[in-house]
Motif scaffolding. Structure first.
Motif, PDB file in Angstrom:
ATOM      1  N   MET A   1     -87.353  45.220   7.743  1.00  0.00           N
ATOM      2  CA  MET A   1     -86.960  45.410   9.245  1.00  0.00           C
ATOM      3  C   MET A   1     -85.816  46.151   9.951  1.00  0.00           C
ATOM      4  SD  MET A   1     -84.829  41.819  11.093  1.00  0.00           S
ATOM      5  CE  MET A   1     -84.687  42.519  12.119  1.00  0.00           C
ATOM      6  N   ASN A   2     -85.969  46.287  10.940  1.00  0.00           N
ATOM      7  CA  ASN A   2     -85.418  48.039  11.566  1.00  0.00           C
ATOM      8  C   ASN A   2     -84.275  47.231  11.828  1.00  0.00           C
ATOM      9  OD1 ASN A   2     -84.064  49.460  13.300  1.00  0.00           O
ATOM     10  ND2 ASN A   2     -85.588  50.412  14.058  1.00  0.00           N
ATOM     11  N   ARG A   3     -83.033  47.520  11.345  1.00  0.00           N
ATOM     12  CA  ARG A   3     -81.668  46.633  11.350  1.00  0.00           C
ATOM     13  C   ARG A   3     -80.723  47.003  12.616  1.00  0.00           C
ATOM     14  NH1 ARG A   3     -77.856  48.544   6.758  1.00  0.00           N
ATOM     15  NH2 ARG A   3     -79.560  50.458   6.498  1.00  0.00           N
ATOM     16  N   ILE A   4     -81.298  47.883  13.746  1.00  0.00           N
ATOM     17  CA  ILE A   4     -81.538  47.697  15.164  1.00  0.00           C
ATOM     18  C   ILE A   4     -81.696  46.746  15.924  1.00  0.00           C
ATOM     19  CG2 ILE A   4     -81.650  49.373  17.139  1.00  0.00           C
ATOM     20  CD1 ILE A   4     -79.285  50.735  15.369  1.00  0.00           C
ATOM     21  N   GLN A   5     -83.009  46.658  15.112  1.00  0.00           N
ATOM     22  CA  GLN A   5     -83.731  45.649  15.936  1.00  0.00           C
ATOM     23  C   GLN A   5     -83.293  44.519  16.231  1.00  0.00           C
ATOM     24  OE1 GLN A   5     -87.134  44.921  14.686  1.00  0.00           O
ATOM     25  NE2 GLN A   5     -87.782  42.836  16.315  1.00  0.00           N
ATOM     26  N   GLY A   6     -82.280  43.690  17.357  1.00  0.00           N
ATOM     27  CA  GLY A   6     -82.150  43.212  17.804  1.00  0.00           C
ATOM     28  C   GLY A   6     -80.454  42.964  18.109  1.00  0.00           C
ATOM     29  N   ARG A   7     -80.472  44.032  17.804  1.00  0.00           N
ATOM     30  CA  ARG A   7     -78.489  44.688  17.651  1.00  0.00           C
ATOM     31  C   ARG A   7     -77.934  44.864  19.172  1.00  0.00           C
ATOM     32  NH1 ARG A   7     -76.165  44.677  12.589  1.00  0.00           N
ATOM     33  NH2 ARG A   7     -77.320  43.720  10.814  1.00  0.00           N
ATOM     34  N   ARG A   8     -76.927  44.956  19.589  1.00  0.00           N
ATOM     35  CA  ARG A   8     -76.438  45.258  20.555  1.00  0.00           C
ATOM     36  C   ARG A   8     -75.536  46.152  20.246  1.00  0.00           C
ATOM     37  NH1 ARG A   8     -72.136  41.989  24.778  1.00  0.00           N
ATOM     38  NH2 ARG A   8     -73.210  42.646  26.522  1.00  0.00           N
ATOM     39  N   ALA A   9     -75.957  47.542  21.091  1.00  0.00           N
ATOM     40  CA  ALA A   9     -74.784  48.614  20.908  1.00  0.00           C
ATOM     41  C   ALA A   9     -74.248  48.961  22.456  1.00  0.00           C
ATOM     42  CB  ALA A   9     -75.928  49.658  20.061  1.00  0.00           C
ATOM     43  N   VAL A  10     -73.089  49.799  21.996  1.00  0.00           N
ATOM     44  CA  VAL A  10     -72.393  50.795  22.888  1.00  0.00           C
ATOM     45  C   VAL A  10     -72.564  51.763  22.657  1.00  0.00           C
ATOM     46  CG1 VAL A  10     -71.015  50.557  24.233  1.00  0.00           C
ATOM     47  CG2 VAL A  10     -70.733  48.354  23.415  1.00  0.00           C
ATOM     48  N   VAL A  11     -72.438  52.944  23.721  1.00  0.00           N
ATOM     49  CA  VAL A  11     -72.525  53.825  23.594  1.00  0.00           C
ATOM     50  C   VAL A  11     -72.031  54.735  24.733  1.00  0.00           C
ATOM     51  CG1 VAL A  11     -73.858  55.902  23.981  1.00  0.00           C
ATOM     52  CG2 VAL A  11     -75.014  54.409  22.375  1.00  0.00           C
ATOM     53  N   LEU A  12     -70.613  55.469  23.694  1.00  0.00           N
ATOM     54  CA  LEU A  12     -69.101  55.945  24.625  1.00  0.00           C
ATOM     55  C   LEU A  12     -69.984  57.132  25.052  1.00  0.00           C
ATOM     56  CD1 LEU A  12     -66.747  54.762  22.917  1.00  0.00           C
ATOM     57  CD2 LEU A  12     -67.663  53.803  24.819  1.00  0.00           C
ATOM     58  N   GLY A  13     -70.549  57.812  26.097  1.00  0.00           N
ATOM     59  CA  GLY A  13     -70.225  59.172  26.840  1.00  0.00           C
ATOM     60  C   GLY A  13     -72.280  59.382  26.360  1.00  0.00           C
ATOM     61  N   GLY A  14     -72.730  57.978  26.762  1.00  0.00           N
ATOM     62  CA  GLY A  14     -74.160  57.702  26.812  1.00  0.00           C
ATOM     63  C   GLY A  14     -75.285  58.727  28.205  1.00  0.00           C
ATOM     64  N   ALA A  15     -74.508  59.494  28.809  1.00  0.00           N
ATOM     65  CA  ALA A  15     -75.005  60.289  29.832  1.00  0.00           C
ATOM     66  C   ALA A  15     -75.147  61.629  29.596  1.00  0.00           C
ATOM     67  CB  ALA A  15     -74.588  60.217  31.868  1.00  0.00           C
TER      68      ALA A  15
END
Length: 336
Positions: A1-15
């Motif tokens: 299973m892809n370990r990103i799947q179902g997870r919540r991520a915050v990207v600082l500087g996302g733009a």
């Protein structure tokens, strides 16, 4: 299973250039939610057009030097926030230092509260003008702590120290990626770095401006390869810094010829004085990335330039980012 799947991520500087590509990759990998946090000083809302079409994406307009928090769980915090071009941090030296210090600590505090993995986007600039070549992660660098580039270099060096301290004191699960020259769609055409500088000059029918004698070297990694390395590192257990970049080293003169070939032509090459503290050599030793992450770059320079040039042709007539409209006359063209 892809370990990103179902997870919540915050990207600082996302733009930003890299942050927006990371947001797209996380969404494509099935993240439950991706939250971009950006104050749009150097980031561009237009970079988020694709992610905004996804219901699992949220954009927060916020300066991370001020505290922030989110309800519910957070599994990953990616700190991609910082001015990253020499023009930007020449005009924003204090802001660059603040986001690298206060902003990084606010991100670490969020990761500590949530039990999240914190990934710090560091840079090859922490090596300064290196006396060791190629650059390995155990090299401590040759730096000028008060030079014109020091606001960026030292902010990133401090950021690494802060990340290491939070790992030791608070047991935050931290990762550090040292990013070497990266290029691709969504770079700002007037941001002063060598890829958009040469492509922009070719599109306008101008001569290529080379700083110094053109013998200084760089190694160019396409953005999708870089983002793949970042995701692999975030999902690993590797706590040491890891270089992510393309080890194919070339001179700036050779790169100018590569752009000329990809564009199908271009002007002659003119020379200007080399900016102070501009590094003479840049080539990553990626042994650690290969052995610990199973990562290496796959996109050939010729293919990456074709995609990048196609992007710049498509946006050449759109309004510039407000920062570029203010400061085009300060463009050094520094090859970083």
């Amino acid at each position: 299973m892809n370990r990103i799947q179902g997870r919540r991520a915050v990207v600082l500087g996302g733009a930003g250039f890299l942050g927006s590509h990371l947001c797209e990759r996380l969404l494509a990998d099935g993240a439950f939610e991706v939250i971009s946090v950006d104050n749009f000083v150097t980031g561009d809302e237009r970079n988020l057009t694709g992610p905004r079409a996804n219901k699992r994406f949220m954009s927060l307009h916020h300066d991370i030097t001020e505290p922030f928090d989110f309800n519910g769980p957070v599994d990953f915090v990616f700190n991609m926030a910082s001015p990253a071009s020499p023009i930007d941090y020449a005009q924003l030296p204090i802001e660059t230092l603040r986001v690298g210090s206060l902003g990084t600590e606010n991100g670490l505090k969020l990761a500590h509260r949530k039990g999240a993995v914190f990934l710090q986007a560091s840079t090859s600039e922490i090596y300064g003008d290196p006396l060791v070549h190629p650059q390995r992660e155990d090299y401590w660098g040759n730096v000028n702590s008060i030079g014109p580039r020091s606001c960026y270099d030292e902010a990133k060096r401090y950021g690494e120290a802060l990340v290491a301290a939070y790992r030791r004191v608070h047991q935050v699960r931290t990762r550090i990626v040292r990013i070497f020259n990266t290029y691709g769609p969504r770079m700002r055409l007037e941001d002063g770095r060598v890829v958009p500088a040469f492509v922009g000059q070719a599109l306008r029918g101008e001569d290529f401006t080379v700083f110094g004698d053109g013998g200084q070297t760089r190694s160019f990694c396409y953005v999708s390869d870089l983002i793949d390395g970042i995701v692999r590192l975030a999902l690993s257990d590797v706590e040491e810094p890891v270089n992510i970049g393309n080890p194919r080293e070339m001179t700036i003169l050779q790169f100018a010829e590569a752009v000329r070939a990809a564009m199908g032509g271009g002007g002659r090459i003119t020379f200007e004085p080399l900016p102070k503290d501009d590094p003479k050599q840049r080539q990553p030793d990626i042994t650690r990335a290969r052995t610990l992450l199973g990562w290496e770059p796959r996109v050939a320079l010729e293919d990456g330039l074709r995609e990048t040039i196609a992007y710049f042709r498509g946006v050449a007539d759109r309004p510039a980012h407000p920062r570029d409209a203010q400061k085009q006359h300060l463009d050094t063209g520094a090859a970083i």
